[in-house]
Every structure is written in C-alpha cells, then in structure tokens.
Design an enzyme around this catalytic site. Structure first.
Site, PDB file in Angstrom:
ATOM      1  N   ASN A  29      26.057  17.342 -31.968  1.00  0.00           N
ATOM      2  CA  ASN A  29      24.629  17.614 -32.180  1.00  0.00           C
ATOM      3  C   ASN A  29      24.258  19.062 -31.875  1.00  0.00           C
ATOM      4  OD1 ASN A  29      23.499  15.094 -33.056  1.00  0.00           O
ATOM      5  ND2 ASN A  29      23.957  14.283 -31.040  1.00  0.00           N
ATOM      6  N   ARG A  51      19.807   1.163 -35.114  1.00  0.00           N
ATOM      7  CA  ARG A  51      18.863   0.729 -34.068  1.00  0.00           C
ATOM      8  C   ARG A  51      17.597   0.156 -34.686  1.00  0.00           C
ATOM      9  NH1 ARG A  51      19.933   6.209 -30.515  1.00  0.00           N
ATOM     10  NH2 ARG A  51      21.671   5.406 -29.261  1.00  0.00           N
ATOM     11  N   ARG A  88      16.647  24.752 -27.142  1.00  0.00           N
ATOM     12  CA  ARG A  88      17.493  24.193 -28.191  1.00  0.00           C
ATOM     13  C   ARG A  88      18.233  25.297 -28.939  1.00  0.00           C
ATOM     14  NH1 ARG A  88      16.583  22.534 -33.642  1.00  0.00           N
ATOM     15  NH2 ARG A  88      17.795  20.702 -34.235  1.00  0.00           N
ATOM     16  N   HIS A 134      18.344  14.087 -37.687  1.00  0.00           N
ATOM     17  CA  HIS A 134      18.702  13.333 -36.488  1.00  0.00           C
ATOM     18  C   HIS A 134      18.157  14.110 -35.298  1.00  0.00           C
ATOM     19  CE1 HIS A 134      20.815  11.025 -33.512  1.00  0.00           C
ATOM     20  NE2 HIS A 134      21.498  12.081 -33.111  1.00  0.00           N
TER      21      HIS A 134
END
Length: 306
Positions: A123, A154, A91, A178
């Site tokens: 992102n 959602r 990441r 997030h």
C-alpha cells in the site's frame, strides 16, 4: 523428490506476515505451482518457506526460499514488501519511502521474464501499482494490484449477513481507490438479477454505517493484533490462481483503465494475459463525484513519480 510444477509464483516480502499468509494460501488452496518465498531478510524467508513446506506434503504445490533473480523469471510475481506508515507520518512521505523500495525490488528482479505478471499488494496499492509498471517495463495489462478486492469481500460478507444470501451471489463493489477515497457502487449492486436495494431485508438499512464498518475493520484488527494478513493473503492467492489458470473471473482490482487514464480499483476480467477487459460500471451522480475524487487523488500522486 517430487516433480517441480511447471508454474512458478514468487512472493516478494514473503518473510513478513502478509507475504507468508499469501504463500501459505497458495499452498492451502492447492495451486499447482512452485512457490518461492523471497525477502531481503534471508533468514525470515528461509524460516517461512520451511514452515509452509510442511503444509505442502499433501498438496500439488511446493514451497521453498528463492532469490530475486529467480523471482524475476516467475509466471506471477506478488509484491507484499513495503514500508509501514509510522504514527503521525504524512502519507506523501510513506509513498516516497515505498517508491524507493518498489524501484529497488524491480531493479533486483531484472531481467524480468516478458510474459510475467506482477500483482502488487503493498500500500497504497493503486499508486504503487502504477510505479511498479513504470519501473518494471512490463505492459500495463501485465501489472495489477489487489485493489478493493478485500474491501469488496468485506462488503459482500456484511450484505450476506443482512440478506441471508451467499456473498458469492451478491454483486456489489467497493471501487475507486483502496483507501480513504473508496466508495460503494450501491446503484449498480445486484442480487438475483434485481437491484440489491430492493431486497426486503435491505429496507431501512443504514448504508453509511455499512461503509464506515468496512473502512474501520482493518484498524480494529490492527489495534487488536498489530496487522492484517489472512484476508489479503487469500485474495492475493486467488488472483494469482486466476492468472495461472486463465479463469477470466471478474475482480475489483487495481488496473489501468484507458477511459480514465490511470490505475484505479475497478472491475476487470483476469486471465493468463493479465487484464483481459475492464468494465464500465454504471454510477449515479453522487457515486460519479466520488469516483472523480478518487481518480484525481491517484493521478495527482502518480504525477510525482515518472
């Protein structure tokens, strides 16, 4: 020739799936704005803009290809561009690559109109929103991210299926970050003025299962069709609409929360001045620990980019 609307919204990365879905959603929602599709791949931007313009003939908005310099003079600048995480890629490496992309975009937009609002969708959105604010030079309240808005949608849709109540009448949020460190604020969730967890249909419901389904939904979609874009496209368009129309609606977006000292996914009222106010959500002990973990992760990453 149709009159050019007084508002301008630019979608950076508009040649891609998320950007195109966002631009289309702006037109389809009837937002009275000039929508510019901007992309480093000029041909892709041109194709998407031409295609979307065919949907605009009965709408108040118009759509065309635009330049980065034009985008810098927009009322709202939506950034959907960014590198995708490769299989097995750490990441941290993805963030490094996206840092360079976002910095390059902000440099290309200069001079940015002082009153412009930037909406980050790329992102990891919480970290990249912080980077966008630092590299754009705009005030913190003018730079926000899509945050956990889609995740919250959602959640509310799943709760609607269980309770039989409209998602818009269920006040429950996914918060924090997030990503892997997001969490559900069950203790503050409400429906009809009552605690959500007291609703008869919520008795015996596996809350962890709901959370897992929300976390996994994007991966299921990506495995089936390669990427997700319709849901986030409508979320981004709705946020842009709130910025343009000064609606002061509350959304769980990435915004700088002074009391925590960082950008994070947290409820905020969004209007023509960007973030008008952020709210203090009451959490229980377990939720507070999850929030602290999310904040620590965001701060640790952001500290590497000045």
């Amino acid at each position: 020739m149709a009159t050019v609307p007084r508002h301008r919204v630019s979608v950076i990365g508009g040649g891609g799936n998320v950007g195109a879905a966002t631009a289309f959603a702006l037109i389809a929602k009837g937002v009275p704005a000039e929508v510019l599709v901007v992309d480093v791949v000029d041909k892709a931007a041109e194709g998407q803009a031409l295609d979307i313009s065919d949907a605009a003939f009965m709408m108040p908005g118009i759509c065309r290809k635009g330049s980065f310099k034009e985008a810098g003079q927009s009322d709202v600048i939506i950034v959907t561009a960014g590198a995708r995480q490769q299989p097995g890629e750490p990441r941290s490496n993805l963030i490094d690559r996206n840092y360079k992309i976002i910095k390059s975009i902000m440099d290309s937009l200069q001079p940015i109109k002082p009153s412009a609002k930037i909406l980050m969708v790329s992102n990891p959105v919480d970290v990249l929103t912080d980077i966008a604010q630092k590299t754009s030079g705009l005030p913190r309240e003018h730079v926000i991210g899509s945050g956990t808005y889609l995740d919250t949608g959602r959640l509310r849709s799943m709760l609607s299926d269980i309770t039989g109540v409209s998602p818009t009448s269920i006040h429950a949020y996914m918060l924090g970050e997030h990503g892997d460190n997001q969490f559900t604020s069950w203790s503050s969730a409400r429906i009809g003025g009552r605690p959500l967890l007291e609703h008869p249909q919520m008795q015996g419901v596996d809350l962890d299962s709901i959370y897992e389904k929300i976390q996994q939904k994007a991966y299921v979609i990506i495995e089936a069709k390669g990427s997700t874009y319709y849901g986030i496209g409508i979320c981004a368009a709705t946020l842009a609409e709130a910025l343009l129309n000064n609606t002061s609606q509350v959304f769980p977006v990435t915004n700088y929360v002074e009391s925590y000292g960082c950008y994070m996914s947290w409820p905020a009222a969004i209007g023509s001045e960007g973030v008008e106010q952020s709210f203090d959500v009451r959490l229980n002990g377990e939720e507070t620990k999850k929030l602290d973990k999310a904040i620590s992760a965001i701060k640790e990453t952001c500290s590497n980019y000045h």
